[in-house]
Scaffold this active site. Sequence first.
Site, PDB file in Angstrom:
ATOM      1  N   GLU A 268       0.791  -1.231   0.000  1.00 56.19           N
ATOM      2  CA  GLU A 268       0.000   0.000   0.000  1.00 56.19           C
ATOM      3  C   GLU A 268       0.829   1.290   0.000  1.00 56.19           C
ATOM      4  O   GLU A 268       0.777   2.065   0.977  1.00 56.19           O
ATOM      5  CB  GLU A 268      -0.941   0.008   1.207  1.00 56.19           C
ATOM      6  CG  GLU A 268      -1.865  -1.192   1.282  1.00 56.19           C
ATOM      7  CD  GLU A 268      -2.873  -1.102   2.430  1.00 56.19           C
ATOM      8  OE1 GLU A 268      -2.694  -0.262   3.333  1.00 56.19           O
ATOM      9  OE2 GLU A 268      -3.849  -1.866   2.410  1.00 56.19           O
TER      10      GLU A 268
ATOM     11  N   GLU B 128      -5.040  -8.829   1.158  1.00 54.47           N
ATOM     12  CA  GLU B 128      -5.659  -8.535   2.453  1.00 54.47           C
ATOM     13  C   GLU B 128      -7.156  -8.337   2.273  1.00 54.47           C
ATOM     14  O   GLU B 128      -7.581  -7.622   1.367  1.00 54.47           O
ATOM     15  CB  GLU B 128      -5.115  -7.235   3.083  1.00 54.47           C
ATOM     16  CG  GLU B 128      -3.772  -7.365   3.724  1.00 54.47           C
ATOM     17  CD  GLU B 128      -3.283  -6.049   4.323  1.00 54.47           C
ATOM     18  OE1 GLU B 128      -4.115  -5.260   4.827  1.00 54.47           O
ATOM     19  OE2 GLU B 128      -2.070  -5.822   4.275  1.00 54.47           O
TER      20      GLU B 128
HETATM   21  C1  BGC Z   1      -2.724  -2.600   6.150  1.00 53.98           C
HETATM   22  C2  BGC Z   1      -2.658  -3.393   7.441  1.00 53.98           C
HETATM   23  C3  BGC Z   1      -3.743  -2.896   8.371  1.00 53.98           C
HETATM   24  C4  BGC Z   1      -5.082  -3.157   7.727  1.00 53.98           C
HETATM   25  C5  BGC Z   1      -6.281  -2.754   8.570  1.00 53.98           C
HETATM   26  C6  BGC Z   1      -4.107  -2.335   5.643  1.00 53.98           C
HETATM   27  O1  BGC Z   1      -4.178  -1.010   5.262  1.00 53.98           O
HETATM   28  O2  BGC Z   1      -1.915  -3.185   5.165  1.00 53.98           O
HETATM   29  O3  BGC Z   1      -1.383  -3.262   7.969  1.00 53.98           O
HETATM   30  O4  BGC Z   1      -3.666  -3.466   9.635  1.00 53.98           O
HETATM   31  O5  BGC Z   1      -5.161  -2.465   6.514  1.00 53.98           O
HETATM   32  O6  BGC Z   1      -6.301  -1.389   8.803  1.00 53.98           O
END
Ligand code: BGC
Length: 452
Positions: A166, A354
């Site tokens: 990101e 993610e």
């Molecule tokens: C990030 C994580 C973060 C997650 C939840 C993403 O932006 O890569 O490190 O914990 O979102 O906020």
Amino acid sequence: MNELIFPKNFKWGAATASYQIEGAYAEDGKGESIWDNFSHKRGNILNGDTGKIACDHYHRFTEDIELIDKIGLDTYRFSISWPRILPRGKGQVNQKGIDFYKRLCNSLLEKGIEPAVTLYHWDLPQALQEKGGWANRDTAKYFNEYAEIVFSELGDLVKTWITHNEPWVVAFVGNIYGEHAPGNKDYKKGIQVLHNLLLSHGMAVRTFQDMNLAGEIGITLNLGDIQPATEKPTDKEAASLQDQLLNRITLEPLFKGNYPEQLFEIYTSEFGPIDIESGDLELINNPIDFLGINYYTRNIIKNDPQANGLGISEVKPADKEYTEMNWEVYPEGLYNVLKRVNADYTDLPLYVTENGAAFNDEISNDGKVHDERRISYLQGHFQAAHQAIEAGIPLQRYYVWSLMDNFEWSYGYTKRFGLIFIDYQNKQERILKDSAYWYQSVIERNGLVLDN
Ligand code: BGC
């Protein structure tokens, strides 16, 4: 029984990041990172939390890998702490840091779990921040040197590499909004940071390719499903600007070799030129092997002349479900994002690197953690992923955020995203939440059972 089965070679995983879980912040030769520095200053993090201990994963990784194995993950995504490898960001290598990640990878491989490594998940060595951090073009060069060291040390163990996690968040949340380390509030600097991050990505990809290593390399972007609040032209225009600001600002340079024109005209007329040298965009546009996408929610956007900057504001409909982050639960958005990326930018394999949700989890009287809302969140998003695959989109992997509850940046330990509950007060005990058992059954069947 109504089932949705995923393709045979589909890979299921979960993700973490070094600063969020490792702890051991000053151990075995590790240098200071910008997140150590930032979180140790009062007022930056909720409750004064820091990552000094976090989930103590540095000491408990063997136990954690056993849990990964129990859930049945095919692959585990984690990040490497740059200051563990190079305490001052460049120069002297810390062998103990390299050894830690070798042990971690070997333990995963022994259990048949494939490591997927992110080189940069936000913990820049503080020594480099003192030289200007990512706003300094030299940091890209140092990142490339760091990447080369890691590729040569771990290249025989790791086959999936992600340069950056990101870059948008690093630039905007860390350097423009000032909510993340290093806490800058400087628009011009932030845009330069974004460019230098992307440049460093391109450099590391070239290095990887020149080293002729087996395996694949890509980058992870946070992408959102941006929708106008109404059909009014002013709202549509606002949504288009927000799309340039959040999505196209990284997608266009990576896949088309240029920045979104309208947005960059606004930036340069406001702040003056960004330092982009000839050849930079070619490097950024260098072919990669896959794209990682982090998706959490949609953004409904309206024109708002009162709002700062671009005159954009977000609308949050009251009748929707929200997570503890106040993010709307909107699985269709995952489908929309995957479809859009595939249609407009690339036919490369896509990985959801993610996706997940924070809820108010607690240990109940039976000693378990009943997180039905997380199960339903994931079920909805897995369904959207399946729909994308059916539509011919080459989605090949899915990493749930997160393997375990952890240090949620400026929110400290108040937000729990894990499949595994961490009892921070009680010897860091790990408890598999109901969602972890549910995920285990999804992986076993390589699919979902639908209620109706
Ligand atoms: C990030 C994580 C973060 C997650 C939840 C993403 O932006 O890569 O490190 O914990 O979102 O906020």
